[in-house]
Design a protein around this motif. Structure first.
Motif, mmCIF file in Angstrom:
data_model
loop_
_atom_site.group_PDB
_atom_site.id
_atom_site.type_symbol
_atom_site.label_atom_id
_atom_site.label_comp_id
_atom_site.label_asym_id
_atom_site.label_seq_id
_atom_site.Cartn_x
_atom_site.Cartn_y
_atom_site.Cartn_z
ATOM 1 N N LYS A 45 0.844 -1.200 0.000
ATOM 2 C CA LYS A 45 0.000 0.000 0.000
ATOM 3 C C LYS A 45 0.877 1.248 0.000
ATOM 4 C CE LYS A 45 -3.603 -2.493 2.526
ATOM 5 N NZ LYS A 45 -4.337 -2.627 3.804
ATOM 6 N N LYS A 46 1.363 1.601 1.186
ATOM 7 C CA LYS A 46 2.264 2.763 1.243
ATOM 8 C C LYS A 46 3.576 2.470 0.533
ATOM 9 C CE LYS A 46 0.491 4.486 5.654
ATOM 10 N NZ LYS A 46 0.779 4.626 7.091
ATOM 11 N N VAL A 47 4.059 1.254 0.712
ATOM 12 C CA VAL A 47 5.310 0.834 0.081
ATOM 13 C C VAL A 47 5.019 -0.422 -0.742
ATOM 14 C CG1 VAL A 47 7.711 0.167 0.430
ATOM 15 C CG2 VAL A 47 6.621 1.742 2.049
ATOM 16 N N ARG A 48 5.333 -0.349 -2.031
ATOM 17 C CA ARG A 48 5.016 -1.451 -2.941
ATOM 18 C C ARG A 48 6.276 -2.250 -3.294
ATOM 19 N NH1 ARG A 48 3.103 2.428 -7.399
ATOM 20 N NH2 ARG A 48 4.996 3.360 -6.542
ATOM 21 N N ARG A 49 6.046 -3.445 -3.788
ATOM 22 C CA ARG A 49 7.156 -4.313 -4.191
ATOM 23 C C ARG A 49 8.060 -3.612 -5.200
ATOM 24 N NH1 ARG A 49 8.127 -9.944 -4.166
ATOM 25 N NH2 ARG A 49 9.668 -10.522 -5.745
ATOM 26 N N ASN A 50 7.437 -2.887 -6.108
ATOM 27 C CA ASN A 50 8.207 -2.176 -7.130
ATOM 28 C C ASN A 50 9.131 -1.119 -6.528
ATOM 29 O OD1 ASN A 50 8.756 -1.535 -10.001
ATOM 30 N ND2 ASN A 50 7.821 0.417 -9.441
ATOM 31 N N ASP A 51 8.721 -0.520 -5.399
ATOM 32 C CA ASP A 51 9.578 0.474 -4.732
ATOM 33 C C ASP A 51 10.879 -0.164 -4.269
ATOM 34 O OD1 ASP A 51 7.663 2.572 -4.957
ATOM 35 O OD2 ASP A 51 6.599 1.780 -3.211
ATOM 36 N N VAL A 52 10.767 -1.377 -3.727
ATOM 37 C CA VAL A 52 11.957 -2.100 -3.262
ATOM 38 C C VAL A 52 12.862 -2.437 -4.436
ATOM 39 C CG1 VAL A 52 12.806 -4.166 -2.086
ATOM 40 C CG2 VAL A 52 10.703 -3.053 -1.284
ATOM 41 N N GLU A 53 12.287 -2.995 -5.476
ATOM 42 C CA GLU A 53 13.082 -3.426 -6.629
ATOM 43 C C GLU A 53 13.760 -2.249 -7.318
ATOM 44 O OE1 GLU A 53 10.052 -5.459 -8.774
ATOM 45 O OE2 GLU A 53 10.384 -7.379 -7.740
ATOM 46 N N THR A 54 13.051 -1.133 -7.419
ATOM 47 C CA THR A 54 13.627 0.045 -8.087
ATOM 48 C C THR A 54 14.826 0.580 -7.321
ATOM 49 O OG1 THR A 54 11.476 0.643 -9.008
ATOM 50 C CG2 THR A 54 13.138 2.383 -8.919
ATOM 51 N N LEU A 55 14.692 0.686 -5.988
ATOM 52 C CA LEU A 55 15.808 1.229 -5.203
ATOM 53 C C LEU A 55 16.954 0.226 -5.124
ATOM 54 C CD1 LEU A 55 16.847 3.633 -3.657
ATOM 55 C CD2 LEU A 55 15.761 2.742 -1.591
ATOM 56 N N ALA A 56 16.647 -1.057 -5.050
ATOM 57 C CA ALA A 56 17.702 -2.084 -5.007
ATOM 58 C C ALA A 56 18.541 -2.070 -6.278
ATOM 59 C CB ALA A 56 17.094 -3.466 -4.801
ATOM 60 N N ASN A 57 17.942 -1.615 -7.371
ATOM 61 C CA ASN A 57 18.662 -1.513 -8.637
ATOM 62 C C ASN A 57 19.098 -0.087 -8.931
ATOM 63 O OD1 ASN A 57 18.567 -4.264 -10.198
ATOM 64 N ND2 ASN A 57 16.552 -4.061 -9.219
ATOM 65 N N TRP A 58 19.358 0.674 -7.877
ATOM 66 C CA TRP A 58 19.807 2.067 -8.017
ATOM 67 C C TRP A 58 20.984 2.156 -8.984
ATOM 68 C CZ3 TRP A 58 24.489 4.457 -6.560
ATOM 69 C CH2 TRP A 58 24.470 5.854 -6.514
ATOM 70 N N ASN A 59 20.847 3.059 -9.941
ATOM 71 C CA ASN A 59 21.879 3.257 -10.959
ATOM 72 C C ASN A 59 22.676 4.506 -10.619
ATOM 73 O OD1 ASN A 59 23.244 4.159 -13.366
ATOM 74 N ND2 ASN A 59 21.997 2.721 -14.534
ATOM 75 N N ALA A 60 23.948 4.336 -10.332
ATOM 76 C CA ALA A 60 24.773 5.453 -9.865
ATOM 77 C C ALA A 60 24.778 6.611 -10.844
ATOM 78 C CB ALA A 60 26.203 4.970 -9.604
ATOM 79 N N LYS A 61 24.921 6.319 -12.126
ATOM 80 C CA LYS A 61 25.056 7.383 -13.118
ATOM 81 C C LYS A 61 23.713 7.927 -13.586
ATOM 82 C CE LYS A 61 29.468 7.018 -12.968
ATOM 83 N NZ LYS A 61 30.226 8.049 -12.194
ATOM 84 N N SER A 62 22.650 7.153 -13.408
ATOM 85 C CA SER A 62 21.332 7.593 -13.856
ATOM 86 C C SER A 62 20.257 7.026 -12.932
ATOM 87 C CB SER A 62 21.089 7.134 -15.301
ATOM 88 O OG SER A 62 19.829 7.595 -15.755
ATOM 89 N N PRO A 63 20.124 7.601 -11.734
ATOM 90 C CA PRO A 63 19.122 7.088 -10.798
ATOM 91 C C PRO A 63 17.720 7.179 -11.398
ATOM 92 C CG PRO A 63 20.635 8.600 -9.702
ATOM 93 C CD PRO A 63 20.899 8.714 -11.162
ATOM 94 N N ALA A 64 16.890 6.227 -11.039
ATOM 95 C CA ALA A 64 15.523 6.208 -11.556
ATOM 96 C C ALA A 64 14.780 7.476 -11.151
ATOM 97 C CB ALA A 64 14.790 4.981 -11.022
ATOM 98 N N ASN A 65 13.979 7.990 -12.058
ATOM 99 C CA ASN A 65 13.163 9.165 -11.759
ATOM 100 C C ASN A 65 11.914 8.701 -11.008
ATOM 101 O OD1 ASN A 65 12.253 11.794 -11.697
ATOM 102 N ND2 ASN A 65 11.236 11.627 -13.688
#
Length: 969
Positions: A56-76
């Protein structure tokens, strides 16, 4: 508690305890991101997202997106960060508790249970911003300033005591204990927290990192301990307290690789000023900064905390140091229990986050190298903390600035002879308490209580050059015959103050050792210099007393004045009236020197134009020198008792002297002693009466606490996002307009709208108190918004202060007077409100830089401003504007109010707004000039995340949260 990714594991929490934790290594084993390559700060945020993933407040996709943080181009993408706790100081905390009280009243009016308004995470409020330096240079200065603080703030403290009993998760630390950030570092922070939860049908203890947000931008001081936290506006903090995530865009992380060590004679303050200049140039606004490498590992936690503290000055969201042995050692040294220390270390080891990273081990967006050996002794100023000056160059730089044109950041003086001085008599009656009563008056009265006979001023209990005789503190009445001479560059305020440096034993002890050597040589401080010592906690006083150094600081006038944020936020108190008269008569550019973090115009003192940040020992040195146009590497500070010239190098303590003194002074028992039974340490707090109950009983007679209008005509249905049409400009401002310029702060002038309002209520100017003390009253604060004496509205060229031009509408839609009528910003806003005319603010770059002042956004909204259009925004203020339902818009590169030739006589419309707007999209600013000519320019919508669209549609965070809570009933 859910375990969406099946990462719940156990670890040895120490002392025979088994603890559960959400394992990041286990997440990486599932090939969800290269987590071991992520910056440590990102990993700590990721742990919160993982642990709170509920769909709800925090979704599975939120975890996956941050876990795959891209140093040169962080997700918008926005990160829903749920913090473990909230920290408040009283200036920002009082209006926050007022808002919670108002929400309870609104819930009761709607027939629901008001107790649904309750902080869902622990909240600590430290009362530290209300003391000011009325008394100084006296053994009784602390006691007398504390007395004055309680007299001035009685109503506010009564209200806070109500909050203390009304809200279960709210802890209050009373006045006279310490500065919020040092108390947080020395006492509140635990490094790792735990809570009991049901796991596999049994009660178990789940451990997680200590994380927080605070209503002060210098919350980042805690980053030095490896704790993730930063400053937010009170509006965001309220949402966090009520269970909302703190949303922010996925940041870039700047890695600062530290090598080498600081040279002899270089302090942690010099290092942080070096870093502030370096990182400001790197444009790190909105980014995380993470320090690492062998150089970072060599720094003790107080030095790291000094660097983390000044993150707002270099513009970063955080200045973070990973957890290592130094972090654990600091917890032990400050009296934390062995259980806390073991859990802290073992948890971070279990998460593979223990130890200072080395070069190449982590992926950063940008990597910067910093050799600590390159750092030089320096100061910063005279108007911005990033304007660093090497110490030997200060004299030359000040001379240049005196003659430099005002529009280039100088003072516009010509053919100045810096040897010219003006005599000032400091005569007056000095009663036992060190206070002098004067029949002189001045513009910014209202800094004294009604009991004071005329106006309260202070005199230093120290020798004067003319008489050479010491004022006896115990005599009941002494007539002073002091005299000083002041001119351009004279040091009139010398303050060892602020959270940045007073938390650091090395620089505080260095100041004491320098004072000791100065006193032993017979040097003394001119009586025209207002000296003060405001430590961050009572622990500082304890080690200065134990080492005997406080005695020498006292003899130079650096007596204890209070435990709180004083000079650095403008609570410097008044100068001698004759000094102020001389400043005005000759238009002097006088100076302050302070161990603070902020030196914006009119912040330290309204009459001091040049303000320089520096280490505590340099504050003492410049107090002795009495001027800033000096090269301390070559010029003498003064003459000793034998008439011999004394130089800074003669007084400066060695690193070994400082370290040897520190080892004798600090013990864990000291921290145990001063961080228990706060009420006993401050009996005045026990004497404050308070109401009780779940609902606050608003008192119509109070001019400190008022039920704010944010929930008037509240309904469960939000409005629609609509275009703004026919707006007028309330102000056009240039670059670097700070929240100090926008938000009401400092003394309340009799001639100001707020002053006139208070007098209409029967309050005399001597009892006005400050804006900061009245932040719980929207009727005062709205009148003080944009009323700073130094703010320059370009609609009224050549003026300073909160003035604008009002353009009255004619039947034809134009203006009766094409030039407009000059009046106060508040009066103009009220006249526009009569015709329901929406208002806009136009500004340059870095709009809203500075402290996280929620009233900068609240006051803007209550004045009727619908949109702020700027070249760029500081992070916190932009967020706060959205949080109050004010639309932030950004000019595209190369466009500004100046390039468009705007003078404020125009009408403005903002088109392209609807319920379907997207974060960051372009909308159109339509401009109609006084002749009816129309043109349009694109502007960027600075609503940055989807949740902010919801906040804006609901009219701000508070109505949004209140509707959510009521919908659950």
């Amino acid at each position: 508690m859910t375990d969406e990714f099946k990462t719940l594991k156990t670890f040895d929490a120490g002392k025979g305890r088994e603890g559960f934790f959400f394992s990041l290594p286990a997440l990486e084993e599932q090939k969800i991101g290269k987590i071991s390559r992520l910056p440590v700060s990102i990993r700590i945020v990721l742990e919160s997202v993982l642990r709170n993933c509920d769909g709800k407040k925090v979704r599975r996709n939120d975890v996956e997106t941050l876990a795959n943080w891209n140093a040169k181009s962080p997700a918008n993408a926005e990160i829903p960060f749920i913090v473990a706790r909230i920290v408040l100081q009283d200036f920002t905390g009082v209006p926050l508790i007022v808002d919670l009280a108002a929400m309870r009243s609104a819930v009761q009016r709607l027939g629901s249970d008001p107790k649904i308004i309750e902080p869902l995470v622990p909240v600590d409020l430290v009362v530290d911003h209300s003391v000011q330096v009325d008394f100084f240079g006296s053994p009784r200065a602390f006691e007398l300033n504390l007395d004055m603080e309680f007299k001035r703030n009685r109503e506010r403290y009564q209200f806070l005591k109500w909050g203390q009993q009304a809200f279960k998760t709210f802890q209050l630390i009373p006045p006279g204990i310490g500065i919020v950030h040092q108390v947080n570092l020395e006492y509140l922070a635990k490094g790792v927290l735990s809570q009991t939860s049901d796991i596999r049908s049994e009660k178990a203890e789940i451990f997680f990192p200590d994380t927080l947000v605070g209503t002060d931008s210098h919350t980042t001081m805690i980053n030095g301990l490896g704790v993730v936290g930063w400053g937010v506006g009170g509006i965001e903090a309220e949402a966090g307290m009520l269970g909302q995530p703190v949303y922010f865009l996925t940041p870039e992380v700047v890695g600062v690789h530290m090598t080498g060590q600081l040279r002899e004679g270089v302090t942690a303050t010099d290092l942080v000023l070096h870093i502030t200049q370096l990182l400001r140039a790197q444009k790190v606004v909105g980014k995380f900064v993470e320090f690492y490498g062998e150089g970072a590992a060599s720094l003790p936690v107080p030095d790291r905390a000094t660097i983390g503290n000044m993150s707002p000055e270099y513009g970063a969201t955080m200045g973070f140091f990973p957890v290592d042995h130094e972090s654990v050692n600091y917890l032990r040294a400050t009296g934390r229990s062995e259980e806390v220390c073991l859990a802290f270390e073992n948890y971070f080891r279990a998460q593979n986050m223990f130890g200072m990273p080395r070069k190449g081990e982590i992926d950063y967006s940008v990597d910067i190298d910093l050799d600590l050996a390159d750092v030089q002794p320096s100061v910063a100023g005279p108007k911005r903390p990033q304007d660093r000056i090497n110490l030997p160059e200060l004299g030359r730089k000040f001379r240049e600035l005196l003659e430099k044109p005002v529009h280039d950041g100088g003072y516009g003086k010509k053919q100045i002879d810096l040897r010219e001085k003006h005599a000032v008599e400091l005569n007056g009656s000095a009663p036992r308490n060190g206070a002098m009563f004067s029949t002189d008056t001045k513009e910014d009265q209202g800094i004294t209580p009604g009991e004071a006979r005329n106006e309260l001023e202070m005199v230093a209990n120290r020798p004067t050059p003319d008489s050479g005789k010491e004022i006896e503190a115990e005599s009941s009445q002494v007539f002073l015959h002091g005299r000083t001479h002041i001119g351009h560059g004279s040091v009139l305020i010398a303050a060892i103050t602020s959270c940045t440096n007073t938390s650091n034993p090395s620089v505080m002890i260095a100041a004491g050792l320098l004072a000791k050597k100065a006193v032993e040589r017979g040097l003394r401080v001119d009586p025209g210099v207002k000296t003060s010592l405001a430590p961050g906690s009572r622990v500082v006083s304890d080690y200065l007393e134990k080492t005997g150094l406080q005695t020498y600081l006292d003899q130079l006038g650096f007596n204890l004045v209070g435990y709180g944020c004083t000079t650095c936020i403008g609570n410097s108190g008044p100068l001698h009236p004759n000094i102020e008269k001389t400043i005005h008569k000759y238009d002097l550019v006088a100076a302050s020197v302070l161990s603070g973090n902020r030196n914006f115009e009119a912040r330290v003192h309204q009459h001091i134009k040049a303000n320089f940040l520096m280490s505590p020992p340099l504050v003492v040195a410049f107090a002795l020198a009495g001027r800033v146009h000096i090269d301390l590497s070559r010029d003498p500070l003064g003459k000793d008792k034998d008439g011999k010239e004394t130089f800074l190098r003669d007084l400066w303590p060695t690193l070994s002297e400082i370290q040897n003194t520190m080892q004798r002074a600090l013990t864990p028992e000291t921290f145990h002693k001063f961080y228990r039974d706060f009420a006993q340490q401050n009996p005045k707090w026990n004497e404050i009466p308070s109401s009780t109950g779940d609902i606050y009983q608003w008192d119509a007679k109070s001019d400190y606490i008022h039920d704010p209008p944010f929930f008037e005509n509240f309904s469960m249905e939000p409005g629609h996002i609509a275009e703004i049409r026919g707006a007028r400009a309330l102000g056009i401002f240039g670059d670097t307009v700070t929240t100090d310029h926008i938000s009401p702060a400092g003394a309340i002038k009799e001639s100001s709208p707020a002053g006139k309002y208070l007098m209409s209520r029967g309050i005399q100017p001597r009892d006005f108190n400050s804006y900061g003390s009245r932040r719980g009253n929207d009727l005062v604060m709205t009148r003080g918004t944009f009323a700073n004496v130094r703010i320059k509205n370009l609609m009224v060229p050549g003026t300073e202060g909160g003035v604008t031009k009002y353009f009255s509408p004619s039947r034809t839609g134009g203006s009766k007077n094409g030039e407009g009528e000059q009046m106060s910003i508040f009066d103009a806003a009220m006249k526009y409100a009569e015709t329901r005319t929406p208002l806009v603010i136009l500004a340059g770059h870095e709009y809203g830089t500075g402290s996280s002042r929620d009233w900068a956004a609240k006051g803007t909204r209550l004045l009727g401003v619908k949109a702020v259009i700027a070249a760029s925004f500081e992070r916190i203020h932009r967020s706060n504007l959205v949080g109050m339902g004010v639309l932030p818009l950004q000019f595209l590169e190369g466009t500004s109010a100046q390039s468009l030739g705007l003078d404020g006589s125009e009408k403005f419309s903002i088109t392209g707004l609807s319920d379907s707007i997207k974060p960051g999209q372009q909308v159109t600013l339509e401009i109609e000039d006084r002749n009816g000519q129309q043109r349009s320019v694109p502007v960027k919508l600075r609503i940055d995340t989807p949740i902010e669209i919801d906040y804006y549609r609901h009219g701000g965070i508070l109505p949004f949260v209140l509707r959510q809570l009521l919908a659950k009933q």
